[in-house]
Scaffold this motif. Structure first.
Motif, PDB file in Angstrom:
ATOM      1  N   UNK A  78      -4.131   0.263  -6.522  1.00 31.39           N
ATOM      2  CA  UNK A  78      -2.807   0.179  -5.894  1.00 31.39           C
ATOM      3  C   UNK A  78      -1.793  -0.377  -6.883  1.00 31.39           C
ATOM      4  N   UNK A  79      -2.185  -1.430  -7.626  1.00 38.35           N
ATOM      5  CA  UNK A  79      -1.299  -2.027  -8.625  1.00 38.35           C
ATOM      6  C   UNK A  79      -0.893  -0.977  -9.656  1.00 38.35           C
ATOM      7  N   UNK A  80      -1.845  -0.184 -10.110  1.00 41.44           N
ATOM      8  CA  UNK A  80      -1.533   0.899 -11.058  1.00 41.44           C
ATOM      9  C   UNK A  80      -0.581   1.914 -10.435  1.00 41.44           C
ATOM     10  N   UNK A  81      -0.875   2.282  -9.198  1.00 43.82           N
ATOM     11  CA  UNK A  81      -0.093   3.310  -8.499  1.00 43.82           C
ATOM     12  C   UNK A  81       1.376   2.913  -8.364  1.00 43.82           C
ATOM     13  N   UNK A  82       1.642   1.643  -8.101  1.00 49.23           N
ATOM     14  CA  UNK A  82       3.040   1.232  -7.934  1.00 49.23           C
ATOM     15  C   UNK A  82       3.724   0.937  -9.264  1.00 49.23           C
ATOM     16  N   UNK A  83       2.966   0.992 -10.359  1.00 44.26           N
ATOM     17  CA  UNK A  83       3.574   0.852 -11.675  1.00 44.26           C
ATOM     18  C   UNK A  83       3.565  -0.544 -12.266  1.00 44.26           C
ATOM     19  N   UNK A  84       2.753  -1.430 -11.723  1.00 42.51           N
ATOM     20  CA  UNK A  84       2.653  -2.771 -12.292  1.00 42.51           C
ATOM     21  C   UNK A  84       1.715  -2.765 -13.493  1.00 42.51           C
ATOM     22  N   UNK A  85       2.117  -3.406 -14.558  1.00 46.45           N
ATOM     23  CA  UNK A  85       1.308  -3.491 -15.769  1.00 46.45           C
ATOM     24  C   UNK A  85       0.708  -4.901 -15.850  1.00 46.45           C
ATOM     25  N   UNK A 105       0.576   3.107   2.590  1.00 48.51           N
ATOM     26  CA  UNK A 105      -0.850   2.822   2.564  1.00 48.51           C
ATOM     27  C   UNK A 105      -1.442   3.580   1.390  1.00 48.51           C
ATOM     28  N   UNK A 106      -2.051   2.838   0.464  1.00 44.03           N
ATOM     29  CA  UNK A 106      -2.712   3.454  -0.677  1.00 44.03           C
ATOM     30  C   UNK A 106      -4.182   3.655  -0.319  1.00 44.03           C
ATOM     31  N   UNK A 118     -13.353   5.338   2.427  1.00 39.42           N
ATOM     32  CA  UNK A 118     -11.969   5.250   2.000  1.00 39.42           C
ATOM     33  C   UNK A 118     -11.549   3.793   2.087  1.00 39.42           C
ATOM     34  N   UNK A 119     -11.002   3.283   0.992  1.00 37.74           N
ATOM     35  CA  UNK A 119     -10.439   1.938   0.986  1.00 37.74           C
ATOM     36  C   UNK A 119      -8.936   2.088   1.164  1.00 37.74           C
ATOM     37  N   UNK A 120      -8.404   1.503   2.230  1.00 32.23           N
ATOM     38  CA  UNK A 120      -6.968   1.525   2.481  1.00 32.23           C
ATOM     39  C   UNK A 120      -6.382   0.164   2.113  1.00 32.23           C
ATOM     40  N   UNK A 121      -5.273   0.194   1.401  1.00 24.61           N
ATOM     41  CA  UNK A 121      -4.615  -1.024   0.954  1.00 24.61           C
ATOM     42  C   UNK A 121      -3.134  -0.920   1.287  1.00 24.61           C
ATOM     43  N   UNK A 122      -2.615  -1.959   1.926  1.00 21.86           N
ATOM     44  CA  UNK A 122      -1.177  -1.981   2.203  1.00 21.86           C
ATOM     45  C   UNK A 122      -0.663  -3.416   2.190  1.00 21.86           C
ATOM     46  N   UNK A 123       0.599  -3.540   1.889  1.00 23.60           N
ATOM     47  CA  UNK A 123       1.245  -4.849   1.880  1.00 23.60           C
ATOM     48  C   UNK A 123       1.531  -5.254   3.323  1.00 23.60           C
ATOM     49  N   UNK A 124       1.090  -6.451   3.689  1.00 26.68           N
ATOM     50  CA  UNK A 124       1.367  -6.973   5.020  1.00 26.68           C
ATOM     51  C   UNK A 124       2.562  -7.920   4.992  1.00 26.68           C
ATOM     52  N   UNK A 125       2.690  -8.697   3.900  1.00 26.14           N
ATOM     53  CA  UNK A 125       3.790  -9.657   3.806  1.00 26.14           C
ATOM     54  C   UNK A 125       3.966 -10.076   2.347  1.00 26.14           C
ATOM     55  N   UNK A 136      -2.143  -8.829   1.535  1.00 28.07           N
ATOM     56  CA  UNK A 136      -2.562  -7.433   1.617  1.00 28.07           C
ATOM     57  C   UNK A 136      -3.496  -7.251   2.809  1.00 28.07           C
ATOM     58  N   UNK A 137      -3.316  -6.146   3.515  1.00 30.72           N
ATOM     59  CA  UNK A 137      -4.265  -5.761   4.554  1.00 30.72           C
ATOM     60  C   UNK A 137      -5.099  -4.631   3.979  1.00 30.72           C
ATOM     61  N   UNK A 138      -6.420  -4.765   4.081  1.00 27.81           N
ATOM     62  CA  UNK A 138      -7.304  -3.745   3.521  1.00 27.81           C
ATOM     63  C   UNK A 138      -8.390  -3.377   4.521  1.00 27.81           C
ATOM     64  N   UNK A 139      -8.703  -2.091   4.531  1.00 31.37           N
ATOM     65  CA  UNK A 139      -9.741  -1.576   5.410  1.00 31.37           C
ATOM     66  C   UNK A 139     -10.669  -0.676   4.597  1.00 31.37           C
ATOM     67  N   UNK A 140     -11.955  -0.733   4.918  1.00 25.75           N
ATOM     68  CA  UNK A 140     -12.914   0.220   4.374  1.00 25.75           C
ATOM     69  C   UNK A 140     -13.354   1.069   5.558  1.00 25.75           C
ATOM     70  N   UNK A 141     -13.146   2.381   5.420  1.00 26.88           N
ATOM     71  CA  UNK A 141     -13.408   3.290   6.538  1.00 26.88           C
ATOM     72  C   UNK A 141     -14.386   4.387   6.130  1.00 26.88           C
ATOM     73  N   UNK A 142     -15.144   4.850   7.104  1.00 25.19           N
ATOM     74  CA  UNK A 142     -15.928   6.079   6.975  1.00 25.19           C
ATOM     75  C   UNK A 142     -15.349   7.021   8.022  1.00 25.19           C
TER      76      UNK A 142
END
Length: 132
Positions: free
Chosen positions: A40-47, A6-7, A78-85, A93-99
């Motif tokens: 997230x794309x930057x974090x995993x190294x995709x250009x 989860x990013x 906080x924006x959470x981003x994760x791969x669902x499938x 992608x599954x994404x949540x915005x949380x306080x």
């Protein structure tokens, strides 16, 4: 790296993000999750610039969203981003915005790749490798 990662991206609510009632305008949640996916794309190294040079770009095909709370001026979210499938042609992608622990917005986002003519293409092998 697998689907369990989860990013997280912190986002502060500014005056420009709010509506006349002083809460985050509903469309701005889509901007928040776009930033989450981009980082997230930057974090995993995709250009993405190199992908574009190769004639392939990401495009959002579908967003299914639920608004479950309201954020206000100066809230730290906080924006959470994760791969669902992942399939040969789609990245979901599954994404949540949380306080804090409260989920204010939840979305399932289907991302595809398109060529320069705007036609769908398979996800590049590099993309599939990085997200599995």
């Amino acid at each position: 790296m697998g689907f369990a990662m989860i990013y997280t991206l912190p986002v502060r609510v500014y005056y420009e993000d709010t509506d006349m009632a002083g809460i985050v305008y509903y469309a701005n949640y889509l901007k928040f999750i776009e930033r989450g996916r981009s980082e997230w794309v930057r974090e995993i190294g995709l250009d993405q610039l190199r992908m574009k040079e190769d004639g392939v770009v990401f495009a959002v095909r579908r967003v299914e969203a639920d608004y479950t709370g309201s954020a206000k001026l100066d809230d730290l979210l906080t924006v959470e981003t994760e791969v669902a499938n992942v399939t040969a042609a789609r990245l979901i992608m599954e994404q949540r915005v949380k306080r804090g622990e409260d989920v204010l917005f939840h979305a399932m986002v289907t991302v595809v790749c398109m060529n320069e003519a705007g036609q769908p293409v398979r996800l590049p092998g590099e993309v599939r490798k990085l997200v599995h």
